[in-house]
Design an enzyme around this catalytic site. Structure first.
Site, short mmCIF file in Angstrom:
data_model
loop_
_atom_site.label_atom_id
_atom_site.label_comp_id
_atom_site.label_asym_id
_atom_site.label_seq_id
_atom_site.Cartn_x
_atom_site.Cartn_y
_atom_site.Cartn_z
N ASP A 34 45.37 26.00 8.10
CA ASP A 34 44.76 25.14 9.11
C ASP A 34 45.05 23.67 8.81
O ASP A 34 45.30 22.88 9.72
CB ASP A 34 43.23 25.34 9.14
CG ASP A 34 42.88 26.70 9.73
OD1 ASP A 34 43.81 27.45 10.11
OD2 ASP A 34 41.67 27.01 9.78
N GLU A 35 45.04 23.33 7.50
CA GLU A 35 45.28 21.92 7.13
C GLU A 35 46.69 21.49 7.53
O GLU A 35 46.90 20.42 8.08
CB GLU A 35 45.11 21.70 5.62
CG GLU A 35 43.69 21.79 5.12
CD GLU A 35 43.18 23.24 5.08
OE1 GLU A 35 43.97 24.13 4.72
OE2 GLU A 35 42.00 23.46 5.44
N LYS A 116 38.91 46.87 31.53
CA LYS A 116 38.37 45.93 32.51
C LYS A 116 37.68 44.84 31.69
O LYS A 116 36.60 45.04 31.13
CB LYS A 116 37.39 46.61 33.45
CG LYS A 116 36.94 45.69 34.56
CD LYS A 116 36.29 46.45 35.68
CE LYS A 116 36.07 45.57 36.89
NZ LYS A 116 35.11 44.50 36.65
N ASP A 118 35.69 41.59 30.64
CA ASP A 118 34.47 41.07 31.24
C ASP A 118 34.32 39.58 30.95
O ASP A 118 33.63 39.17 30.03
CB ASP A 118 33.28 41.86 30.70
CG ASP A 118 32.06 41.71 31.58
OD1 ASP A 118 32.20 41.17 32.69
OD2 ASP A 118 30.98 42.13 31.15
N ARG A 137 38.63 32.34 40.28
CA ARG A 137 38.77 33.26 41.41
C ARG A 137 37.91 32.80 42.58
O ARG A 137 38.28 32.92 43.73
CB ARG A 137 38.34 34.66 40.96
CG ARG A 137 38.26 35.65 42.08
CD ARG A 137 37.92 37.04 41.55
NE ARG A 137 37.91 38.01 42.61
CZ ARG A 137 36.83 38.38 43.27
NH1 ARG A 137 35.68 37.84 42.98
NH2 ARG A 137 36.91 39.27 44.23
N TYR A 226 46.57 40.27 33.67
CA TYR A 226 46.61 41.63 34.21
C TYR A 226 47.25 41.72 35.58
O TYR A 226 47.30 42.79 36.16
CB TYR A 226 45.23 42.28 34.22
CG TYR A 226 44.15 41.47 34.91
CD1 TYR A 226 44.23 41.16 36.27
CD2 TYR A 226 43.04 41.03 34.20
CE1 TYR A 226 43.24 40.43 36.89
CE2 TYR A 226 42.05 40.29 34.82
CZ TYR A 226 42.15 39.99 36.16
OH TYR A 226 41.18 39.26 36.77
N LYS A 314 33.71 52.20 35.53
CA LYS A 314 32.74 51.37 34.81
C LYS A 314 32.11 52.16 33.68
O LYS A 314 31.70 53.30 33.87
CB LYS A 314 31.63 50.92 35.78
CG LYS A 314 32.13 50.02 36.90
CD LYS A 314 32.62 48.69 36.42
CE LYS A 314 31.54 47.68 36.22
NZ LYS A 314 31.00 47.04 37.40
N CYS A 429 -5.56 26.24 27.26
CA CYS A 429 -4.92 27.09 26.24
C CYS A 429 -3.62 26.45 25.77
O CYS A 429 -2.78 26.09 26.59
CB CYS A 429 -4.64 28.46 26.84
SG CYS A 429 -3.67 29.52 25.76
S1 IVH Z 1 43.26 43.98 38.52
C1 IVH Z 1 43.61 42.86 43.14
N1 IVH Z 1 42.85 44.41 36.01
O1 IVH Z 1 37.86 42.78 37.72
C2 IVH Z 1 42.68 43.12 42.02
N2 IVH Z 1 41.17 43.24 37.21
O2 IVH Z 1 36.65 43.74 40.26
C3 IVH Z 1 43.33 42.80 40.76
N3 IVH Z 1 39.28 42.54 35.84
O3 IVH Z 1 38.02 39.83 39.53
C4 IVH Z 1 42.43 42.99 39.65
N4 IVH Z 1 40.02 43.36 33.96
O4 IVH Z 1 38.09 39.66 37.05
C5 IVH Z 1 42.35 43.87 37.13
N5 IVH Z 1 42.64 44.84 33.76
C6 IVH Z 1 42.16 44.31 34.87
C7 IVH Z 1 40.93 43.64 34.90
C8 IVH Z 1 40.46 43.13 36.11
C9 IVH Z 1 39.04 42.70 34.54
C10 IVH Z 1 38.33 41.91 36.76
C11 IVH Z 1 38.87 40.74 37.50
C12 IVH Z 1 38.56 40.97 38.94
C13 IVH Z 1 37.57 42.05 38.88
C14 IVH Z 1 37.77 42.96 40.05
#
Ligand code: IVH
Length: 667
Positions: A34-35, A116, A118, A137, A226, A314, A429
């Protein structure tokens, strides 16, 4: 050093720094300490300081944050950023596959499986390989320009690496916070008395939507791609090859992504990650299954909000068992006593949980939850940990049912039931007072910077204040007696308290902490009644005439306003000089007060009142000498008689409409 020499060295340094950035953040495999990195960085920063004309937008020094913005500009997404359809079962995933194959008229489709992520979805626009715009977005069609903030994210290349650079490409993906960094951030915030982020998603979103990008720069954010938006001069056959290219351009691509040759293989990927999700270092709330071949995407098309080529599975909300080591009672600002379960700590959906609110005594009874029980925990909406049930098989027989306390656990004062809620009725209180002081000092109320939990504890426990009004009589000497408050901070706090006298009336009203009066209601009340005196003399009917106020809220407000304590507090605040009147709008009726009685034919009384206010006038609910005009409609009440007795100006509807320029002729 000549400018030419500087230019050469700057270019060298930028290359070296970006290379080490990439090794550190994308490959997770640093080559220098890091330095050493800091030394290179400082050399570059110094050279750029000497030759400011040589600074370019893709220089690594541009990652440290720019001057605070006042607001973000809006960005329109040429290609909308859609969302994804959700699935929760294997059947729903198989049905998706069937729809895809039927629509493509083929037996066999290859899929690409991803997590997916988050966090916060963003779009990065590169022109000739240089990052020119980064946006959120937003609603999918328009987002916010957060370029400066995204530039601070080390895994976002400011300049694409490699050969294959197209004139335009928009890379879409997720900005997120690693789970361990999220925990550390919250620990720091707790130590500093700042509000905690509920989950890593909120932390990421809050960091990116910061007007001061220097703050964003301090947060450890990551980005993984993605998808793509606009793309020119380059094309891809598959999602897999697109992501491979991203990797070559210098992005960090999720290493767990996997191609599946059939939907059953995709299901194996899903099953694996449902079991192993806790091993991930980044926040993921599911798995996304995408048709791999991009030419199929076109053929499949989109629904109104989501593409047909992908589906999100999910993860089920995690459920864990833990032991209730104690049940305590918390007293809130309005005196409500809430039972809270103290738990043996467990990690649930990536965050440690050691307490869970039990909401009220009805719920305690329903679940029959007792000290010593083993309970099942879930996060409601991934946020608030909730006890969903008790494991009765593990009862020893020694557990005692929970009894609501007869006396307030904080002040020992009497309690009273209000439906399922138990309340401490002693308004002095300390728990209520502390809660009220914090509410009073909060940003939407008096916004007293520096008055946090620790100081409030000292002020109340040391008997320095017995109501929010006492804050204004605190002297510098008083403040200097408080532990851990140096002279400079004391002076600042003193000033902040004094300045808060100037807050507008609706914020004073909100600050009073009347149950059910949030900021919006306070605003509506202030606008409608114009002053504290008018509000204090309002009837239930007057209150329900205000937009958004129903019967129950009206009753609660009246009850609160009639209490002696609130009256006294309002009087004190008035004497101190806080604002008890809504600032008047400029207009032809400025300085004039109107009372309405009877019904009008062309509009409701509430509408007439709004009209008067929009022209700068005030509306009173009762007739008195200070009223300038009494507008009399059909079937007027006793106000008409009183107005006549007092000899006030009386207008019929037509005269009123003439006065405000709304008669038929002018309409
Ligand atoms: S594809 C046209 N791939 O999920 C849609 N989305 O519900 C393209 N997200 O707003 C999305 N991981 O924020 C895609 N591997 C992934 C993802 C992903 C998270 C989120 C993204 C999007 C939301 C859609």
């Amino acid at each position: 050093m000549t400018k030419e020499e500087a230019q050469k060295r700057i270019e060298e340094l930028r290359k070296t720094i970006e290379y080490h950035n990439y090794r550190y953040y994308v490959l997770d495999s640093p080559e220098i300490s890091d330095e050493e990195y800091d030394k290179l960085f400082r050399e570059l920063a110094n050279l750029e300081k000497q030759f400011p004309e040589l600074v370019t937008p893709d220089s690594p020094t541009q990652r440290v944050g720019a001057l605070p913005a006042t607001e973000f500009a809006t960005v329109t997404h040429e290609i909308p950023m859609l969302s994804l359809d959700n699935a929760f079962t294997d059947e729903e995933i198989r049905a998706f596959d069937e729809r895809v194959r039927n629509s493509l008229k083929t037996d066999h489709v290859e899929y690409f499986c991803e997590h997916k992520l988050d966090g916060l979805a963003v779009s990065l626009r590169y022109e000739n390989g240089i990052l020119v715009k980064g946006s959120t977005r937003g609603n999918g069609y328009t987002g916010e320009d957060v370029t400066q903030n995204l530039k601070t994210v080390r895994t976002i290349p400011l300049k694409l690496k490699g050969e294959n650079i197209p004139p335009v490409v928009e890379i879409r993906g997720e900005t997120f916070m690693m789970l361990k960094d999220f925990e550390v951030l919250n620990e720091q915030r707790q130590a500093m008395g700042q509000p905690l982020f509920a989950n890593p998603r909120n932390a990421a979103a809050g960091s990116i939507r910061q007007l001061d990008s220097k703050i964003t720069a301090q947060r450890k954010l990551y980005f993984m791609p993605y998808g793509f938006g606009v793309i020119q001069g380059i094309s891809f056959e598959t999602q897999e090859s697109f992501l491979k290219q991203c990797s070559e351009w210098g992005f960090r691509v999720n290493e767990h992504n996997k191609k599946a040759s059939s939907i059953e293989e995709a299901l194996s990927f899903i099953h694996y990650w449902v079991e192993h999700r806790l091993e991930l270092s980044f926040p993921a709330d599911g798995v996304v299954i995408k048709v791999n071949k991009l030419s199929y995407w076109q053929a499949l098309g989109n629904t109104a909000h989501a593409p047909r080529y992908a589906i999100a599975f999910k993860f089920p909300a995690e459920e864990k068992k833990t032991k209730v080591s104690d049940i305590i009672f918390q007293v809130g600002r309005t005196g409500i006593i809430t039972p809270v379960a103290i738990l043996e700590p467990v990690v649930l959906d990536g965050a440690t949980v050691s307490r869970a609110t039990l909401h009220n005594f009805d719920i305690v009874k329903q679940l029959d939850i007792r000290k010593g029980d083993v309970v099942r925990l879930k996060r409601a909406g991934m946020v608030i940990p909730e006890v969903v049930g008790v494991d009765m098989d593990l009862r020893t027989g020694k557990e005692q049912p929970l009894l609501p306390p007869n006396r307030c656990p904080v002040c020992g004062g009497p309690t009273e039931w209000d439906g399922a809620y138990l309340k401490c009725v002693n308004i002095t209180c300390p728990a209520q007072l502390k809660g009220h002081l914090l509410h009073w000092a909060s940003r939407d109320a008096m916004d007293i910077d520096g008055l946090g939990e620790t100081l409030v504890d000292y002020l109340v426990d040391g008997n320095l204040v017995t109501s929010v009004a006492d804050l204004y009589t605190l002297t510098m000497q008083d403040l200097l007696t408080l532990p851990r408050l140096a002279e400079k901070s004391a002076a600042k706090l003193y000033q902040n308290i004094q300045h808060s006298k100037d807050r507008p009336f609706f914020r004073v009203l909100y600050g009073l902490g009347i149950p059910r009066v949030g900021l919006k209601t306070a605003q509506a009340l202030a606008e409608h009644f114009g002053s504290m005196d008018e509000l204090l003399s309002a009837t239930e009917d007057d209150l329900t005439a205000v937009e958004g106020i129903g019967q129950e809220t009206a009753e609660t407000i009246i009850k609160a306003l009639q209490s002696d304590q609130v009256h006294k507090l309002i009087d004190k605040l008035k004497t101190i000089g806080l604002r008890m009147e809504q600032e008047q709008t400029e207009g032809p009726l400025k300085g004039l007060t109107f009372v309405f009685t009877g019904s009008l034919s062309s509009m409701s009384r509430a509408e007439a009142g709004q009209l008067v206010q929009s022209l700068g006038g005030k509306v009173a609910s009762n007739v008195s000498k200070t009223v300038d005009y009494v507008v009399v409609g059909e079937d007027p009440g006793s106000k008409f008689d009183k107005a006549q007795k007092l000899g006030l100006n009386i207008l019929d509807e037509k005269a009123f409409l003439d006065m405000v320029g709304k008669n038929e002729k002018s309409m």
